[in-house]
Design a protein around this motif. Structure first.
Motif, mmCIF file in Angstrom:
data_model
loop_
_atom_site.group_PDB
_atom_site.id
_atom_site.type_symbol
_atom_site.label_atom_id
_atom_site.label_comp_id
_atom_site.label_asym_id
_atom_site.label_seq_id
_atom_site.Cartn_x
_atom_site.Cartn_y
_atom_site.Cartn_z
ATOM 1 N N LYS A 19 0.798 -1.539 -0.271
ATOM 2 C CA LYS A 19 -0.090 -0.021 0.173
ATOM 3 C C LYS A 19 0.677 1.517 -0.211
ATOM 4 O O LYS A 19 0.251 2.276 -0.171
ATOM 5 C CB LYS A 19 -0.712 0.143 1.009
ATOM 6 N N VAL A 20 1.864 1.079 0.701
ATOM 7 C CA VAL A 20 2.964 2.780 1.086
ATOM 8 C C VAL A 20 3.459 2.843 -0.359
ATOM 9 O O VAL A 20 3.115 3.779 -1.185
ATOM 10 C CB VAL A 20 3.848 2.249 2.051
ATOM 11 N N GLU A 22 2.726 1.850 -3.296
ATOM 12 C CA GLU A 22 1.172 1.993 -4.459
ATOM 13 C C GLU A 22 1.038 3.788 -3.637
ATOM 14 O O GLU A 22 0.709 4.159 -5.293
ATOM 15 C CB GLU A 22 -0.077 1.351 -3.555
ATOM 16 N N GLU A 23 1.284 4.385 -2.893
ATOM 17 C CA GLU A 23 0.518 5.563 -2.614
ATOM 18 C C GLU A 23 2.316 5.924 -3.103
ATOM 19 O O GLU A 23 1.882 7.398 -3.653
ATOM 20 C CB GLU A 23 0.494 6.171 -1.161
ATOM 21 N N LYS A 26 1.529 6.947 -6.744
ATOM 22 C CA LYS A 26 0.218 7.105 -7.310
ATOM 23 C C LYS A 26 1.011 9.394 -7.178
ATOM 24 O O LYS A 26 0.789 9.311 -7.725
ATOM 25 C CB LYS A 26 -0.447 6.879 -6.234
ATOM 26 N N GLU A 27 1.717 9.512 -6.496
ATOM 27 C CA GLU A 27 2.454 10.540 -5.962
ATOM 28 C C GLU A 27 3.317 10.492 -6.895
ATOM 29 O O GLU A 27 3.367 12.214 -7.062
ATOM 30 C CB GLU A 27 2.948 11.064 -4.536
ATOM 31 N N ASP A 30 1.880 11.385 -10.295
ATOM 32 C CA ASP A 30 0.357 12.144 -10.504
ATOM 33 C C ASP A 30 1.230 13.710 -11.218
ATOM 34 O O ASP A 30 1.232 14.852 -10.935
ATOM 35 C CB ASP A 30 0.298 12.986 -9.088
ATOM 36 N N HIS A 33 0.032 16.520 -9.170
ATOM 37 C CA HIS A 33 1.055 16.757 -8.010
ATOM 38 C C HIS A 33 2.784 17.759 -8.616
ATOM 39 O O HIS A 33 2.807 18.361 -8.109
ATOM 40 C CB HIS A 33 1.424 15.748 -7.018
#
Length: 79
Positions: A19-20, A22-23, A26-27, A30, A33
């Motif tokens: 999950k970390v 993936e985040e 994503k950032e 992005d 961002h």
């Protein structure tokens, strides 16, 4: 049953790690961002808060990320 007791914490750590990651991805990819970071970088440079060399290197890195993010976006559209 005993195996499940011992493997559950490991499985939880693996899921948290996934999950970390993936985040972070994503950032990192992005586009919005990245654009905000570019604007912030430009403002810092304009206000003489960072040196020109730092600005140029950071801008180069962000533009590289932007290009990668756009390529990734196009690949996702093509799938």
């Amino acid at each position: 049953m005993i195996q499940k007791i011992f493997t559950s914490p490991v499985n939880l750590v693996v899921k948290i790690g996934e999950k970390v990651q993936e985040e972070v991805e994503k950032e990192y990819y992005d586009i919005e961002h990245i654009q905000k970071k570019l604007i912030h970088l430009q403002m810092m440079y304009d206000l003489d808060e960072i040196e020109e060399e730092t600005y140029k290197q950071s801008e180069k890195d962000l533009l590289m990320r932007y290009e990668l993010a756009k390529k990734r976006e196009m690949e996702q559209w093509n799938e």
